[in-house]
Design a protein around this motif. Sequence first.
Motif, PDB file in Angstrom:
ATOM      1  N   THR A 192      -1.377   1.476   5.825  1.00 18.44           N
ATOM      2  CA  THR A 192      -0.822   2.812   5.630  1.00 18.44           C
ATOM      3  C   THR A 192      -1.620   3.786   6.497  1.00 18.44           C
ATOM      4  O   THR A 192      -2.852   3.720   6.543  1.00 18.44           O
ATOM      5  CB  THR A 192      -0.838   3.226   4.147  1.00 18.44           C
ATOM      6  OG1 THR A 192      -0.207   4.494   3.987  1.00 18.44           O
ATOM      7  CG2 THR A 192      -2.259   3.305   3.579  1.00 18.44           C
ATOM      8  N   GLN A 193      -0.919   4.661   7.200  1.00 20.38           N
ATOM      9  CA  GLN A 193      -1.566   5.569   8.144  1.00 20.38           C
ATOM     10  C   GLN A 193      -2.163   6.764   7.408  1.00 20.38           C
ATOM     11  O   GLN A 193      -1.499   7.414   6.596  1.00 20.38           O
ATOM     12  CB  GLN A 193      -0.546   6.061   9.175  1.00 20.38           C
ATOM     13  CG  GLN A 193      -1.088   7.077  10.163  1.00 20.38           C
ATOM     14  CD  GLN A 193      -2.074   6.477  11.146  1.00 20.38           C
ATOM     15  OE1 GLN A 193      -1.834   5.408  11.720  1.00 20.38           O
ATOM     16  NE2 GLN A 193      -3.209   7.156  11.354  1.00 20.38           N
ATOM     17  N   VAL A 232      -5.467   3.462  10.392  1.00 22.27           N
ATOM     18  CA  VAL A 232      -4.572   2.724   9.506  1.00 22.27           C
ATOM     19  C   VAL A 232      -5.449   2.025   8.473  1.00 22.27           C
ATOM     20  O   VAL A 232      -6.404   1.324   8.834  1.00 22.27           O
ATOM     21  CB  VAL A 232      -3.723   1.695  10.274  1.00 22.27           C
ATOM     22  CG1 VAL A 232      -2.849   0.900   9.299  1.00 22.27           C
ATOM     23  CG2 VAL A 232      -2.861   2.388  11.312  1.00 22.27           C
ATOM     24  N   GLN A 257       0.283  -4.338   4.591  1.00 29.27           N
ATOM     25  CA  GLN A 257       0.853  -3.995   5.896  1.00 29.27           C
ATOM     26  C   GLN A 257       0.178  -2.776   6.526  1.00 29.27           C
ATOM     27  O   GLN A 257       0.373  -2.500   7.707  1.00 29.27           O
ATOM     28  CB  GLN A 257       2.359  -3.737   5.760  1.00 29.27           C
ATOM     29  CG  GLN A 257       2.728  -2.353   5.244  1.00 29.27           C
ATOM     30  CD  GLN A 257       2.454  -2.150   3.765  1.00 29.27           C
ATOM     31  OE1 GLN A 257       2.075  -3.072   3.049  1.00 29.27           O
ATOM     32  NE2 GLN A 257       2.664  -0.926   3.299  1.00 29.27           N
ATOM     33  N   ARG A 275     -10.170  -0.277   7.461  1.00 26.23           N
ATOM     34  CA  ARG A 275      -9.429   0.657   8.301  1.00 26.23           C
ATOM     35  C   ARG A 275      -9.620   0.292   9.766  1.00 26.23           C
ATOM     36  O   ARG A 275     -10.622  -0.308  10.146  1.00 26.23           O
ATOM     37  CB  ARG A 275      -9.850   2.101   8.052  1.00 26.23           C
ATOM     38  CG  ARG A 275     -11.274   2.421   8.472  1.00 26.23           C
ATOM     39  CD  ARG A 275     -11.633   3.854   8.048  1.00 26.23           C
ATOM     40  NE  ARG A 275     -12.987   4.216   8.437  1.00 26.23           N
ATOM     41  CZ  ARG A 275     -13.591   5.334   8.059  1.00 26.23           C
ATOM     42  NH1 ARG A 275     -12.958   6.215   7.277  1.00 26.23           N
ATOM     43  NH2 ARG A 275     -14.825   5.598   8.460  1.00 26.23           N
ATOM     44  N   LEU A 277      -5.178   6.464  -2.005  1.00 24.66           N
ATOM     45  CA  LEU A 277      -4.416   5.285  -1.591  1.00 24.66           C
ATOM     46  C   LEU A 277      -4.291   4.318  -2.769  1.00 24.66           C
ATOM     47  O   LEU A 277      -5.218   4.188  -3.575  1.00 24.66           O
ATOM     48  CB  LEU A 277      -5.094   4.585  -0.424  1.00 24.66           C
ATOM     49  CG  LEU A 277      -5.377   5.422   0.824  1.00 24.66           C
ATOM     50  CD1 LEU A 277      -5.994   4.536   1.913  1.00 24.66           C
ATOM     51  CD2 LEU A 277      -4.127   6.101   1.323  1.00 24.66           C
ATOM     52  N   GLY A 282      -0.756   7.077   2.004  1.00 26.51           N
ATOM     53  CA  GLY A 282      -1.236   7.648   3.259  1.00 26.51           C
ATOM     54  C   GLY A 282      -0.461   8.892   3.642  1.00 26.51           C
ATOM     55  O   GLY A 282       0.524   9.256   2.999  1.00 26.51           O
ATOM     56  N   CYS A 307      -2.829   0.245  -3.836  1.00 31.75           N
ATOM     57  CA  CYS A 307      -2.413  -1.074  -3.355  1.00 31.75           C
ATOM     58  C   CYS A 307      -2.148  -1.944  -4.569  1.00 31.75           C
ATOM     59  O   CYS A 307      -3.028  -2.099  -5.425  1.00 31.75           O
ATOM     60  CB  CYS A 307      -3.495  -1.691  -2.488  1.00 31.75           C
ATOM     61  SG  CYS A 307      -3.185  -3.411  -2.022  1.00 31.75           S
ATOM     62  N   TYR A 356      -5.950  -0.665   5.433  1.00 33.98           N
ATOM     63  CA  TYR A 356      -5.394  -1.920   4.960  1.00 33.98           C
ATOM     64  C   TYR A 356      -6.057  -2.344   3.664  1.00 33.98           C
ATOM     65  O   TYR A 356      -7.284  -2.231   3.506  1.00 33.98           O
ATOM     66  CB  TYR A 356      -5.614  -3.023   5.993  1.00 33.98           C
ATOM     67  CG  TYR A 356      -4.929  -2.807   7.309  1.00 33.98           C
ATOM     68  CD1 TYR A 356      -5.566  -2.139   8.347  1.00 33.98           C
ATOM     69  CD2 TYR A 356      -3.639  -3.282   7.529  1.00 33.98           C
ATOM     70  CE1 TYR A 356      -4.942  -1.935   9.565  1.00 33.98           C
ATOM     71  CE2 TYR A 356      -3.003  -3.089   8.747  1.00 33.98           C
ATOM     72  CZ  TYR A 356      -3.664  -2.415   9.759  1.00 33.98           C
ATOM     73  OH  TYR A 356      -3.035  -2.230  10.963  1.00 33.98           O
ATOM     74  N   GLU A 384       0.832  -1.195   0.000  1.00 27.39           N
ATOM     75  CA  GLU A 384       0.000   0.000   0.000  1.00 27.39           C
ATOM     76  C   GLU A 384       0.872   1.253   0.000  1.00 27.39           C
ATOM     77  O   GLU A 384       1.996   1.236   0.508  1.00 27.39           O
ATOM     78  CB  GLU A 384      -0.905   0.039   1.236  1.00 27.39           C
ATOM     79  CG  GLU A 384      -1.871  -1.112   1.331  1.00 27.39           C
ATOM     80  CD  GLU A 384      -1.737  -1.874   2.617  1.00 27.39           C
ATOM     81  OE1 GLU A 384      -2.716  -2.461   3.084  1.00 27.39           O
ATOM     82  OE2 GLU A 384      -0.616  -1.886   3.168  1.00 27.39           O
ATOM     83  N   SER A 385       0.312   2.336  -0.518  1.00 34.53           N
ATOM     84  CA  SER A 385       0.991   3.621  -0.484  1.00 34.53           C
ATOM     85  C   SER A 385      -0.042   4.729  -0.564  1.00 34.53           C
ATOM     86  O   SER A 385      -1.209   4.474  -0.882  1.00 34.53           O
ATOM     87  CB  SER A 385       1.990   3.741  -1.641  1.00 34.53           C
ATOM     88  OG  SER A 385       1.319   3.652  -2.883  1.00 34.53           O
TER      89      SER A 385
END
Length: 115
Positions: free
Chosen positions: A109-110, A92, A107, A38, A20, A9, A22, A94, A6-7
């Motif tokens: 992303t916040q 977070v 994993q 989340r 976001l 955040g 994934c 997911y 994931e990216s």
Amino acid sequence: QVRLVESGGGLVQPGGSLRLSCAASGGSFAMYGMAWYRQAPGKQRELVALIRANGLTNYADSVKGRFAISKNKYNNAVYLQMNSLLPEDTAVYYCKLTSNVSDYWGQGTQVTVSS
């Protein structure tokens, strides 16, 4: 072995937007659907949005009209466009892939929505 990354955040002000991403890699499977969940501190993980292989989507009531899920059929990637973000969207996030083999999770992303 299937891996989800994931990216996207980060920290954003209320009313702002984030996107976001994934991407799934590895393994051999038939994708049934992908989803975003989340989990906020002290709360259970909840479904935010899902998209099936045929493109049908579902959203949690709390994000309808603000979030949009989409996918790239060529590389098993899923995206979540989040608009009009609220402090209660802080969590977070997911990514989950459901396949004929198993379910896979990223994993996380916040996402923090704060002024």
